[in-house]
Design a protein around this motif. Structure first.
Motif, PDB file in Angstrom:
ATOM      1  N   LEU A  48       1.096  -1.144   0.116  1.00 46.14           N
ATOM      2  CA  LEU A  48       0.410  -0.132  -0.085  1.00 46.14           C
ATOM      3  C   LEU A  48       0.999   0.797  -0.213  1.00 46.14           C
ATOM      4  CD1 LEU A  48      -2.640  -0.873   2.585  1.00 46.14           C
ATOM      5  CD2 LEU A  48      -3.407  -0.778   0.122  1.00 46.14           C
ATOM      6  N   LEU A  53      -0.964   4.474  -1.083  1.00 43.44           N
ATOM      7  CA  LEU A  53      -1.799   4.447  -0.152  1.00 43.44           C
ATOM      8  C   LEU A  53      -1.700   4.208   0.924  1.00 43.44           C
ATOM      9  CD1 LEU A  53      -3.796   2.044  -2.231  1.00 43.44           C
ATOM     10  CD2 LEU A  53      -4.541   4.513  -2.189  1.00 43.44           C
ATOM     11  N   SER A  54      -2.340   4.690   2.007  1.00 48.50           N
ATOM     12  CA  SER A  54      -2.251   4.454   3.437  1.00 48.50           C
ATOM     13  C   SER A  54      -2.242   3.761   3.840  1.00 48.50           C
ATOM     14  CB  SER A  54      -3.246   5.844   4.126  1.00 48.50           C
ATOM     15  OG  SER A  54      -2.916   6.128   5.305  1.00 48.50           O
ATOM     16  N   PRO A  58      -6.300   2.822   3.983  1.00 48.69           N
ATOM     17  CA  PRO A  58      -6.871   3.169   2.032  1.00 48.69           C
ATOM     18  C   PRO A  58      -8.122   3.436   1.712  1.00 48.69           C
ATOM     19  CG  PRO A  58      -6.748   0.918   3.457  1.00 48.69           C
ATOM     20  CD  PRO A  58      -6.866   1.886   4.681  1.00 48.69           C
ATOM     21  N   SER A  60      -9.045   1.969  -1.024  1.00 40.48           N
ATOM     22  CA  SER A  60      -9.167   1.427  -2.102  1.00 40.48           C
ATOM     23  C   SER A  60      -8.770   0.031  -1.961  1.00 40.48           C
ATOM     24  CB  SER A  60      -8.572   1.878  -2.947  1.00 40.48           C
ATOM     25  OG  SER A  60      -8.784   0.882  -4.593  1.00 40.48           O
ATOM     26  N   LEU A  62      -5.618  -3.525  -3.336  1.00 40.79           N
ATOM     27  CA  LEU A  62      -4.815  -2.924  -4.734  1.00 40.79           C
ATOM     28  C   LEU A  62      -4.408  -4.167  -5.167  1.00 40.79           C
ATOM     29  CD1 LEU A  62      -2.589  -1.054  -5.254  1.00 40.79           C
ATOM     30  CD2 LEU A  62      -1.584  -1.770  -4.019  1.00 40.79           C
ATOM     31  N   ILE A  71      -6.136   0.694  -8.647  1.00 42.32           N
ATOM     32  CA  ILE A  71      -6.808   0.851  -7.582  1.00 42.32           C
ATOM     33  C   ILE A  71      -8.229   0.782  -8.271  1.00 42.32           C
ATOM     34  CG2 ILE A  71      -5.193   1.621  -5.794  1.00 42.32           C
ATOM     35  CD1 ILE A  71      -6.579   4.842  -6.647  1.00 42.32           C
ATOM     36  N   ARG A 107     -15.891   4.351  -4.621  1.00 41.62           N
ATOM     37  CA  ARG A 107     -14.992   4.594  -3.308  1.00 41.62           C
ATOM     38  C   ARG A 107     -15.576   5.250  -1.691  1.00 41.62           C
ATOM     39  NH1 ARG A 107     -11.128   7.286  -6.927  1.00 41.62           N
ATOM     40  NH2 ARG A 107     -12.287   9.061  -7.329  1.00 41.62           N
TER      41      ARG A 107
END
Length: 136
Positions: A48, A53-54, A58, A60, A62, A71, A107
């Motif tokens: 991530l 991405l956090s 996240p 999404s 991955l 994503i 999302r």
């Protein structure tokens, strides 16, 4: 010809919807094209972060295939495309759907996944026969 590395799907291990997606992949990927990594694990967090991405929140799931991260709806379409057979049809439909429409819808579901589908107390654990498919 050099063999390709299996694609990796990073998922939320405590999300019920995400766990069902993992079950779907395991059921339909008899060729072993995918490896799976929970975002709560070491491999999932690293992937991530490597793809912007956090790891802590996240937005999404991955899909990492051939070194490229996908994503949102592109990740889902990529998994379906790689599964082949009849799954190429919904993959094509996702790819033809305008991203300005599909990705915000994705999302929104991702942000509300726990409220809509539930949350487990602990990460989904693989069965012994499928453990080789999981990175952590």
């Amino acid at each position: 010809m050099m063999a390709h590395e299996p694609a990796v799907v990073v998922f939320d291990g405590v999300c019920v919807l995400c766990s069902r997606w993992v079950d779907f992949i395991l059921r339909h990927d008899r060729a072993g094209r995918f490896r799976l990594a929970a975002m709560q694990g070491r491999h999932g967090r690293a992937l991530l972060a490597a793809h912007g991405l956090s790891p802590d929140d996240p937005a999404s799931l991955l899909l990492v295939a051939d070194g490229v991260g996908h994503i949102d709806t592109a990740a889902i379409a990529g998994v379906l495309q790689r599964l082949g057979g009849p799954w190429r049809i919904p993959s094509a439909l996702l790819r033809w759907t305008p991203r300005w429409f599909a990705d915000p819808a994705y999302r929104w579901v991702a942000r509300h996944r726990y409220r809509l589908f539930g949350q487990r107390d602990a990460c989904r654990m693989p069965e012994p026969a499928e453990a080789w498919r999981f990175l952590d």
